[in-house]
Enzyme design. Structure first.
Site, PDB file in Angstrom:
ATOM      1  N   THR A 123      -0.017   5.532 -13.636  1.00 37.44           N
ATOM      2  CA  THR A 123      -0.146   4.536 -14.691  1.00 37.44           C
ATOM      3  C   THR A 123      -1.074   5.056 -15.781  1.00 37.44           C
ATOM      4  O   THR A 123      -1.384   6.254 -15.818  1.00 37.44           O
ATOM      5  CB  THR A 123      -0.631   3.184 -14.105  1.00 37.44           C
ATOM      6  OG1 THR A 123      -0.578   2.173 -15.127  1.00 37.44           O
ATOM      7  CG2 THR A 123      -2.044   3.251 -13.562  1.00 37.44           C
ATOM      8  N   ASN A 124      -1.519   4.202 -16.701  1.00 34.17           N
ATOM      9  CA  ASN A 124      -2.446   4.609 -17.766  1.00 34.17           C
ATOM     10  C   ASN A 124      -3.424   3.458 -18.000  1.00 34.17           C
ATOM     11  O   ASN A 124      -3.229   2.360 -17.491  1.00 34.17           O
ATOM     12  CB  ASN A 124      -1.648   4.972 -19.030  1.00 34.17           C
ATOM     13  CG  ASN A 124      -0.842   3.792 -19.540  1.00 34.17           C
ATOM     14  OD1 ASN A 124      -1.393   2.784 -19.939  1.00 34.17           O
ATOM     15  ND2 ASN A 124       0.481   3.920 -19.494  1.00 34.17           N
TER      16      ASN A 124
END
Ligand code: CTP
Length: 421
Positions: free
Chosen positions: A227-228
Site C-alpha cells: 500500500t502507500n
C-alpha cells in the site's frame, strides 16, 4: 511598512480582538483597514472589552461589534458565526492572546470569535501578543506550530518593552505591518464574492460528481498488503465540498481512518481492481470526476490464500500492473465530462504532470510534491499547482486541503460555466 496604502476595496475582513493590553492597537488597525477601503467586521472576546471598548471599535468599523455566539437579545441569529465565516475574505486575530491561541489550536468554539474561526473558509492570520515568558513557553509554541500545520498564517511577535516591564519577544506586530500582511494575503485569494459567483451553495446542483480517495491495498497473503501512505484527506474534503455545493456525490474510497461524508454515497473498496470496477460502473453518469486516490500501479501477481511462511532466503515478488483507472476514463470520455487527475511528482514536476494530462486525456491535473514540507500525503495542508488542458499553470499558495478543494471546485465550475456545459 509600505508608503502608499494598499487597496482593499470590496474585501471583507473579520478582525478578532482578544484580551491583551495590545487590544488598544486594534483601533489603529481598524482605521488602517478602513482607510484601505476594506469592509471590517470586529469580533471581541469577552475579556477584550476590559482593554478597549466595543463602542470605539464599532464606531471605527462602522458596524456592530459581536462577542457572544448566543446574544442576550436572541433573535434567531445564532448562526451568524457561519454566515460571517463565509462572508470573510480574511480572518485576522490581533492581538491574539495565549488563551485564544490555545483555543484556536484545539478547536474550541466558546465565543463568537472562536466559533467564527471554525466556520471560516478563508485564510486566517494570527498576530500573537503576550508577555515574554508566556510567548516562549513550550505550550504556546506548540499551539502556534499547530496553527501553522492547520494552515494559519502566524506573524511572529515583535521584540521590545512589554506591559509587564520585561523586555523581549511578545509585542503585537505594529498595525501597519499587520495591514500590509493582510493586503498580501488577500491578494492571493479570490474574494468571497468571486468564490460565490462560481462556487456558490448550489453551483453544483444536479451535477453527478464522482470522487476517488485514499490508498489501495494489494494483498500479498491474508495478513499482508502492498500500500502507500495516502490518508484520503484530499478526496474526502473534495467530496464534502462538492456535496455542500449541491452536487450528487459518489465517493469511491480505499481503506482510510476518516469518517465518511454524510452527504455522499460511499463505496468502500480495497484493491486497484475493485476501485476500477466501482469507477467504471459509474463512468456513464459522472459529469465531474476527481481522481484523488493514490492507486497502486502494481499488485502481487500471485497472492497466497494462506499466510506465507518465512525462510532463510530473500523474498522476490512478482508484481503485475494494475489497471490505469483514469486512463480508461480518458479513453471513453464524453465531450461534456470533466476529468480531474492528481499527480504526485518528486522531479520534473511540471513536465511529468503535463504529460499525464495529455496521455490520460484529462481536463485538469492538480500537481503536488510529496517531499515538500506541508504538501502531499499526511499534512492537512497542500501546495498545489493546477494545470488546465491547453492553459497555463496556476500555483496555489500552501493552504489547508479544505481550501485546496474549494479552489479546485471554483476553477473547474467557473470553466464549465464559461463553456456553457
Ligand atoms: N491513477 C489511476 N490508476 C492507476 C494509477 C494512477 O487512475 N493505476 C490516477 C491517479 O488517481 C491520479 C493520476 O492517475 O489521478 C496520476 O497518478 P500518479 O500516481 O501521479 O501517476 P501514474 O499514472 O501512476 O504514473 P507514475 O506512477 O509513473 O508517476
Amino acid at each position: 511598512m509600505s508608503s502608499s496604502p494598499p487597496d482593499l476595496s470590496g474585501r471583507h475582513v473579520v478582525l478578532g480582538v482578544t484580551g491583551s493590553i495590545a487590544a488598544y492597537k486594534a483601533a489603529s488597525l481598524v482605521r488602517l483597514l478602513k482607510k484601505a477601503s476594506a469592509e471590517v467586521q470586529v469580533l471581541m472576546t469577552p475579556d477584550a472589552e476590559r482593554f478597549v471598548s466595543s463602542l470605539t471599535l464599532g464606531t471605527l468599523s462602522e458596524g456592530d461589534v459581536l462577542t457572544e455566539v448566543f446574544p442576550d437579545d436572541e433573535d434567531g441569529s445564532w448562526t451568524k458565526h457561519v454566515t460571517l465565516g463565509q462572508w470573510a475574505d480574511l480572518f485576522v486575530v490581533a492581538p491574539a492572546t495565549a488563551q485564544t491561541i490555545a483555543k484556536l489550536a484545539h478547536g474550541f468554539c466558546d465565543s463568537m470569535l472562536t466559533a467564527t474561526a471554525l466556520s471560516a473558509r478563508c485564510p486566517v492570520l494570527v498576530c500573537p501578543a503576550m508577555d515574554r515568558d508566556m510567548y516562549r513557553h513550550e505550550a504556546t509554541q506548540a499551539n502556534l506550530e499547530r496553527l501553522r500545520e492547520i494552515g494559519y498564517d502566524v506573524m511572529p511577535a515583535a521584540h521590545g518593552e512589554l506591559a509587564s516591564g520585561l523586555v523581549g519577544k511578545g509585542r503585537m506586530p505594529e498595525p501597519e505591518a499587520i495591514r500590509d500582511r493582510v493586503a498580501s494575503m488577500v491578494d492571493e485569494t479570490p474574494s468571497a464574492g468571486e468564490r460565490s459567483s462560481s462556487g456558490g451553495e448550489n453551483s453544483l446542483a444536479g451535477t453527478e460528481v464522482l470522487v476517488t480517495a485514499g490508498p489501495t491495498q494489494e494483498p500479498l497473503d491474508p495478513v499482508r498488503v502492498l500500500t502507500n501512505p495516502s490518508t484520503g484527506t484530499m478526496g474526502y474534503v473534495l467530496a464534502e465540498a462538492a456535496a455542500r455545493r449541491g452536487g450528487s456525490v459518489t465517493l469511491v474510497t480505499g481503506p482510510t481512518s476518516l469518517s465518511p461524508p454524510s452527504d455522499a454515497e460511499v463505496v468502500q473498496v480495497q484493491t486497484a481492481e475493485e476501485m476500477n470496477e466501482a469507477v467504471q460502473a459509474r463512468r456513464e453518469e459522472a459529469e465531474l470526476v476527481f481522481m484523488a486516490a493514490a492507486v497502486a500501479d502494481y499488485a502481487p501477481a500471485n497472492p497466497s490464500s494462506t499466510k506465507r511462511k518465512k525462510d532463510d532466503h530473500d523474498l522476490v515478488l512478482h508484481l503485475r500492473r494494475t489497471p490505469d483507472i483514469l486512463k480508461a476514463l480518458g479513453e471513453n470520455k464524453r465531450p461534456d465530462q470533466v476529468l480531474v487527475g492528481f499527480a504526485l511528482e518528486t522531479d520534473d514536476e511540471l513536465e511529468n504532470a503535463r504529460r499525464k494530462l495529455e496521455e490520460k486525456n484529462l481536463d485538469w491535473i492538480a500537481l503536488n510534491n510529496p517531499t515538500e514540507e506541508g504538501s502531499g500525503f499526511g499534512p492537512s495542508t497542500n501546495r498545489v499547482t493546477l494545470l488546465r488542458r491547453g492553459g497555463s499553470a496556476e500555483e496555489l499558495p500552501r493552504m489547508p486541503k479544505t481550501e485546496v478543494a474549494e479552489a479546485l471546485l471554483d476553477r473547474v465550475t467557473a470553466a464549465r460555466q464559461a463553456e456553457g456545459s
